[in-house]
Design a protein around this motif. Structure first.
Motif, PDB file in Angstrom:
ATOM      1  N   SER A 105      -7.542   4.021   4.540  1.00  0.00           N
ATOM      2  CA  SER A 105      -7.060   3.214   5.661  1.00  0.00           C
ATOM      3  C   SER A 105      -7.467   3.878   6.973  1.00  0.00           C
ATOM      4  N   VAL A 106      -7.433   3.089   8.029  1.00  0.00           N
ATOM      5  CA  VAL A 106      -7.785   3.603   9.354  1.00  0.00           C
ATOM      6  C   VAL A 106      -6.602   4.407   9.894  1.00  0.00           C
ATOM      7  N   HIS A 107      -6.856   5.637  10.314  1.00  0.00           N
ATOM      8  CA  HIS A 107      -5.789   6.492  10.835  1.00  0.00           C
ATOM      9  C   HIS A 107      -5.169   5.851  12.092  1.00  0.00           C
ATOM     10  N   PRO A 108      -3.819   5.911  12.212  1.00  0.00           N
ATOM     11  CA  PRO A 108      -3.166   5.276  13.355  1.00  0.00           C
ATOM     12  C   PRO A 108      -3.771   5.664  14.713  1.00  0.00           C
ATOM     13  N   THR A 109      -4.151   6.938  14.879  1.00  0.00           N
ATOM     14  CA  THR A 109      -4.729   7.350  16.160  1.00  0.00           C
ATOM     15  C   THR A 109      -6.050   6.619  16.434  1.00  0.00           C
ATOM     16  N   MET A 110      -6.870   6.467  15.372  1.00  0.00           N
ATOM     17  CA  MET A 110      -8.145   5.772  15.553  1.00  0.00           C
ATOM     18  C   MET A 110      -7.915   4.283  15.795  1.00  0.00           C
ATOM     19  N   PHE A 332      -1.162  14.560  11.919  1.00  0.00           N
ATOM     20  CA  PHE A 332      -2.181  15.556  11.582  1.00  0.00           C
ATOM     21  C   PHE A 332      -1.932  16.216  10.226  1.00  0.00           C
ATOM     22  N   ALA A 333      -0.958  15.701   9.448  1.00  0.00           N
ATOM     23  CA  ALA A 333      -0.573  16.372   8.202  1.00  0.00           C
ATOM     24  C   ALA A 333      -1.428  15.931   7.014  1.00  0.00           C
ATOM     25  N   SER A 334      -2.188  14.836   7.133  1.00  0.00           N
ATOM     26  CA  SER A 334      -3.040  14.334   6.047  1.00  0.00           C
ATOM     27  C   SER A 334      -2.250  14.035   4.772  1.00  0.00           C
ATOM     28  N   ASP A 335      -1.017  13.584   4.896  1.00  0.00           N
ATOM     29  CA  ASP A 335      -0.220  13.167   3.741  1.00  0.00           C
ATOM     30  C   ASP A 335      -0.618  11.722   3.401  1.00  0.00           C
ATOM     31  N   THR A 336      -1.238  11.547   2.219  1.00  0.00           N
ATOM     32  CA  THR A 336      -1.817  10.224   1.913  1.00  0.00           C
ATOM     33  C   THR A 336      -0.745   9.144   1.778  1.00  0.00           C
ATOM     34  N   ARG A 337       0.491   9.537   1.408  1.00  0.00           N
ATOM     35  CA  ARG A 337       1.550   8.509   1.335  1.00  0.00           C
ATOM     36  C   ARG A 337       1.914   8.029   2.729  1.00  0.00           C
ATOM     37  N   TRP A 338       2.006   8.956   3.679  1.00  0.00           N
ATOM     38  CA  TRP A 338       2.290   8.602   5.075  1.00  0.00           C
ATOM     39  C   TRP A 338       1.158   7.737   5.628  1.00  0.00           C
ATOM     40  N   LEU A 339      -0.094   8.149   5.326  1.00  0.00           N
ATOM     41  CA  LEU A 339      -1.253   7.408   5.842  1.00  0.00           C
ATOM     42  C   LEU A 339      -1.312   6.002   5.243  1.00  0.00           C
ATOM     43  N   ALA A 340      -0.922   5.880   3.954  1.00  0.00           N
ATOM     44  CA  ALA A 340      -0.928   4.545   3.343  1.00  0.00           C
ATOM     45  C   ALA A 340       0.096   3.652   4.030  1.00  0.00           C
ATOM     46  N   HIS A 341       1.210   4.253   4.484  1.00  0.00           N
ATOM     47  CA  HIS A 341       2.264   3.475   5.138  1.00  0.00           C
ATOM     48  C   HIS A 341       1.885   3.106   6.572  1.00  0.00           C
ATOM     49  N   TYR A 342       1.402   4.093   7.343  1.00  0.00           N
ATOM     50  CA  TYR A 342       1.152   3.849   8.769  1.00  0.00           C
ATOM     51  C   TYR A 342      -0.307   3.457   9.067  1.00  0.00           C
ATOM     52  N   GLY A 343      -1.199   3.592   8.062  1.00  0.00           N
ATOM     53  CA  GLY A 343      -2.615   3.304   8.286  1.00  0.00           C
ATOM     54  C   GLY A 343      -2.892   1.812   8.423  1.00  0.00           C
ATOM     55  N   PHE A 344      -4.126   1.483   8.796  1.00  0.00           N
ATOM     56  CA  PHE A 344      -4.526   0.097   9.053  1.00  0.00           C
ATOM     57  C   PHE A 344      -5.742  -0.272   8.212  1.00  0.00           C
TER      58      PHE A 344
END
Ligand code: 2NL
Length: 357
Positions: A105-110, A332-344
């Motif tokens: 997923s696209v990182h929230p910052t990007m 900046f933690a690279s936790d894939t569960r967090w990224l799956a939740h907040y990513g785009f």
């Protein structure tokens, strides 16, 4: 029945009653192995008289050959049965749908940077980029930082070891050096936004040593604070997807702008989450000001001919506000569960016509 016939009957019955390859192998070892019964008989031939050997030799060899043949036959039958069983038990259901593939997923910052660029591009801004590793002139001197300014200390800024010519390169502390490079290489009018990584020796709940900024710069004839106010108010309303925002400008100080200000927007924090466009609280969103005449001169522009405004957003912070992320460090933690939740989704690029997020 002779002893040999007796032995052959026993071996044959052991072979036919062995239920799996391991049991059959045990029978083979007990008959034909080094210490096996048939092997023992073959060894005994050496001690016999020639006549005896002539009689017993063919019988014992015959026993050995028939035993080996029986074992081979039984092994084939057991292998075939095992294969039958596997084929019956293991069925592939070709109608079953494939398991879902893990998608990035696209990182929230990007995502936030893409949204910001989409809005500013719609207003006529170009995107400019430059190096993360900078020299003192582009990061500090051109921007009117006095020689003893605290940001020039190793306490605040990441410096490299000095080069042979004595120049100490550094990790840029803001994206402003890109604006300096643009002013020195292009003729006004200039309308740019500069997204990028920036670095400061800061590390706590609300600061990370690397963070993301988006600065903007407009240089033209007769640019004034009214242009700055409209640009930032319009941007913030579009970014937070509200019809109107109430903004206030608080006086501030930056070495590179005069006057300088911070813009706050009205919000409501009472319900736990932050609501933009209503309420009685204020949220600081961007630092800004009119480009200092010294900065214009340092970049080869005559302040009597050209004026401009500049602003700087903290992108990570702005994303936290919009998408309700409570802790900066999660970004900046690279936790894939967090990224799956907040990513785009990577397949939906933000644009002002179809919606940003
Ligand atoms: C902040 C404040 C700001 C600028 C950045 C700028 C760049 C040039 C000339 C003048 Cl080349 N100004 N940039 C101006 C005002 C504020 O950022 O705290 N950002 C997070």
């Amino acid at each position: 029945m002779t002893d040999l016939d007796q032995l052959e009957t026993e071996i044959a019955s052991a072979i036919s009653s062995s239920a799996d390859p391991a049991a059959l192998e045990a029978v083979r070892v007990s008959a034909l192995g080094k210490q096996g019964s048939v092997s023992g008989l073959l060894k005994s031939l050496g001690a016999m008289s020639p006549d005896e050997r002539k009689e017993m030799g063919p019988k014992i060899n015959g026993l050995r050959d028939r035993t080996a043949a029986l074992i081979a036959e039984r092994k084939e039958a057991l292998d075939a049965a095992a294969l039958e069983q596997t084929l019956a038990a293991e069925r592939v259901d070709l109608t079953l749908s494939a398991p879902p593939r893990r998608k990035g997923s696209v990182h929230p910052t990007m995502q936030v940077m893409d949204e910001m660029v989409a809005i500013f591009a719609d207003m006529g801004f170009a995107v400019a980029e430059g190096p993360d590793i900078e020299d003192d002139f582009h990061n500090f001197t051109a921007l009117n930082f006095p020689p003893k300014h605290p940001a020039r200390e190793t306490h605040d800024t990441f410096f490299f070891h000095p080069r042979e010519d004595g120049e100490r390169m550094l990790l840029r502390t803001h994206t402003s050096p890109v604006q300096v490079r643009t002013m020195m290489s292009q003729q006004p009018p200039i309308r740019i936004v500069v997204p990028g990584r920036t670095y400061r020796k800061d590390s706590d709940q609300t600061h990370t040593p690397m963070f993301h900024q988006m600065e903007g710069l407009v240089i033209d004839r007769a640019i004034h604070m009214g242009h700055l106010k409209w640009t930032l108010e319009t941007f913030v309303a579009r970014f937070f997807e509200t019809d109107a925002v109430t903004a206030r400008f608080r006086p501030h100080h930056f070495p590179f702008t005069e006057p300088s200000a911070e813009m706050d927007i009205q919000c409501d924090r009472s319900g736990g989450e932050i609501k933009i466009g209503q309420g009685t609280d204020w949220l600081e969103v961007v630092g800004c000001g009119m480009v200092h005449p010294n900065v214009l001169r340092n970049c080869g522009l005559d302040p009597n001919e050209w004026q401009g405004f500049a602003f700087g957003f903290g992108v990570d912070r702005l994303g936290m506000l919009k998408y309700g992320m409570p802790d900066l460090r999660d970004l900046f933690a690279s936790d894939t569960r967090w990224l799956a939740h907040y990513g785009f989704s990577a397949f939906v690029a933000p644009n002002p016509a179809s919606g940003l997020s």
